[in-house]
Structures are given as C-alpha cells and as structure tokens.
Write a protein that holds these residues in place. Structure first.
Motif, mmCIF file in Angstrom:
data_model
loop_
_atom_site.group_PDB
_atom_site.id
_atom_site.type_symbol
_atom_site.label_atom_id
_atom_site.label_comp_id
_atom_site.label_asym_id
_atom_site.label_seq_id
_atom_site.Cartn_x
_atom_site.Cartn_y
_atom_site.Cartn_z
ATOM 1 N N ILE A 124 0.838 -1.197 0.000
ATOM 2 C CA ILE A 124 0.000 0.000 0.000
ATOM 3 C C ILE A 124 0.878 1.255 0.000
ATOM 4 C CG2 ILE A 124 -1.634 1.356 1.370
ATOM 5 C CD1 ILE A 124 -2.818 -1.318 2.326
ATOM 6 N N ALA A 125 1.904 1.248 0.858
ATOM 7 C CA ALA A 125 2.791 2.407 0.963
ATOM 8 C C ALA A 125 3.526 2.654 -0.347
ATOM 9 C CB ALA A 125 3.787 2.196 2.094
ATOM 10 N N TRP A 126 4.020 1.582 -0.974
ATOM 11 C CA TRP A 126 4.772 1.749 -2.219
ATOM 12 C C TRP A 126 3.868 2.110 -3.383
ATOM 13 C CZ3 TRP A 126 9.572 2.636 -3.641
ATOM 14 C CH2 TRP A 126 10.570 2.459 -2.685
ATOM 15 N N ARG A 127 2.644 1.605 -3.399
ATOM 16 C CA ARG A 127 1.713 2.003 -4.461
ATOM 17 C C ARG A 127 1.437 3.506 -4.404
ATOM 18 N NH1 ARG A 127 -0.434 -1.668 -7.573
ATOM 19 N NH2 ARG A 127 -0.523 -3.865 -6.954
ATOM 20 N N LYS A 128 1.274 4.013 -3.194
ATOM 21 C CA LYS A 128 1.017 5.443 -3.024
ATOM 22 C C LYS A 128 2.223 6.250 -3.470
ATOM 23 C CE LYS A 128 -0.416 8.871 0.417
ATOM 24 N NZ LYS A 128 -0.824 9.069 1.830
ATOM 25 N N ARG A 129 3.416 5.828 -3.047
ATOM 26 C CA ARG A 129 4.641 6.536 -3.409
ATOM 27 C C ARG A 129 4.859 6.521 -4.921
ATOM 28 N NH1 ARG A 129 7.818 3.844 -0.319
ATOM 29 N NH2 ARG A 129 7.846 5.356 1.379
ATOM 30 N N LEU A 130 4.694 5.350 -5.529
ATOM 31 C CA LEU A 130 4.915 5.236 -6.968
ATOM 32 C C LEU A 130 3.862 5.994 -7.769
ATOM 33 C CD1 LEU A 130 6.006 1.484 -7.271
ATOM 34 C CD2 LEU A 130 7.443 3.520 -7.455
ATOM 35 N N ALA A 131 2.617 6.008 -7.282
ATOM 36 C CA ALA A 131 1.563 6.756 -7.980
ATOM 37 C C ALA A 131 1.904 8.243 -8.013
ATOM 38 C CB ALA A 131 0.220 6.536 -7.295
#
Length: 243
Positions: A124-131
C-alpha cells in the motif's frame, strides 16, 4: 545543470548510501519492448533530461572516458522503479533486492537478483509513493515538451539546460536529479548502473561480501588513529576499563 568530472564525485561524496553545448545530437530511444512504464517518447525525454544532469561523452566532449546517465542506463532504472508494482509484478516487485551480496566478487548464487516480497502494508505504501512519482513524471515530461515548443528531445543542449533550470519544472528537475544519482550508483539489479559504469567511475568495488577481511588486515594499522587517548577520551576509556 550538469554534474561532471570532479564536481560529480564531490556530489557523490556528500550523498549517503547516493556544460551545455549548442549542437544537439539525436537521442538514443530505448526499445519499446523493454519499457515497463514509460511510453517511447516519455523515455526519450527522460533520457535526454537525465543526460543533461549527468552528461557522458555523447553529451559533452569534456566527459570523454567518463560515463553519464545514458551510458549507465538511468532511464531504465527509473522505468523499472515506476513499473515495479505494475500488474504481473506483484510476486517479484523490484523494490528491495534480497542480498546481502551478489556473485560479482565470489562464486555462488547471485542473492541480489532475488527480490524481497512486499507485505500488504508495504505494498500500500509503495503504491502510493509510486503513484505520486508516476504523476510527477507524466506532468514533468509534458511540461518539458511544452517549454521546448513541442518536443524536449529536439531542443539543443543549451536550450535543454535552460528549460531544466526554469521555475515551473524546478520540483521535477529536483526529482530527476535524485533519481539520476540513484540510477548511476545503485546496485545494477535495480535497472541502472549498467556495466557497473557508475561504480567504476568513482572506484567503488561494490558488494564484496562475503570475502570480508583477513585477520591480518583487521589487526594491521592503516595509519595514525585520529582520536588520541587524551582528555575526555582517556577518561571515558578508564571508566570503561579499557585502559
């Protein structure tokens, strides 16, 4: 905009872990089939921009013999990072290389090639960062094209340098700088530092474990100890019972 020669080494020394020309050469476009996230044009713009931040011999004759962002495959690093959690990559996301070492300096398996799975919270954290980064790149590339009158890759090197220094793209240029340095000097398993170009340039041997050091190397002094056993140092050592 460029960080070249001794300046580049000075920049790397300050990062923990970490000249414009009038004539414009045609950018080398990455093969579309190798891209995870970028379109062909986006990749070409990013390659042209990062090559102004860290120019190589194709971007500045003064850099002959010194690889830059193009030679190290920085665009591939950024594309791999932005596409790390694309559909189909969930079982092997290239976010954290397993390690602790590769087989570059020793026989055996390349443990760096095995990436660590992400738990649900980390995903979840990486999806937000990458988005967030993906949107910054979409808008950033579009802004560079607009400021260049349609296509950033067709602007001269001097024009590209001026555009990258403009206030409207300052945040994107800062992000590009950060990712360019990462792509130059991170472990090649992450998609950059092609042929160990960045490491060779700064004389870094890379992950030399598990070779380690011999007992003789550990015991042998490599020079005067900069911390003398005097004053407060001596008092602390006495308290600890070392002297």
């Amino acid at each position: 905009m460029s960080a070249s020669g001794p300046r580049r080494r000075a920049i790397i020394a300050a990062i923990p872990v970490a000249a414009g020309l009038a004539a414009c050469t045609s950018p080398r476009k990455p093969q579309p089939g190798t891209l995870l996230y970028f379109t062909g044009h986006q990749a070409a713009v990013v390659e042209a921009a990062t090559a102004r931040i860290a120019p190589g011999p194709r971007d500045d004759p003064a850099e002959a013999g010194h690889p830059g962002a193009r030679e190290a495959g920085v665009t591939g690093y950024i594309d791999t990072m932005l596409g790390a959690l694309q559909d189909g990559a969930l079982q092997d996301p290239k976010v954290f290389a397993g390690g602790p070492w590769s087989n570059r300096h020793t026989s055996g398996p390349d443990l760096m090639a095995r990436f660590t799975p992400l738990d649900p919270v980390a995903q979840i954290a990486w999806r937000k960062r990458l988005a967030t980064w993906q949107e910054q790149y979409r808008q950033g590339v579009a802004s560079l094209d607009k400021l260049a009158g349609g296509d950033f890759t067709k602007a001269s090197h001097q024009e590209q340098d001026k555009i990258l220094a403009m206030r409207p793209v300052s945040e994107f240029t800062s992000l590009l700088f950060e990712h360019t340095i990462e792509g130059l000097y991170a472990s090649p398993e992450y998609g950059g530092n092609r042929g160990l170009a960045g490491w060779k340039e700064i004389g870094f041997p890379g992950d030399i474990q598990p070779r380690g050091y011999s007992a003789d190397e550990v015991e042998r002094s490599d020079g005067h100890d900069p911390v003398d056993n005097t004053g407060i140092v001596a008092d602390v050592l006495k308290i600890l019972g070392v002297v």
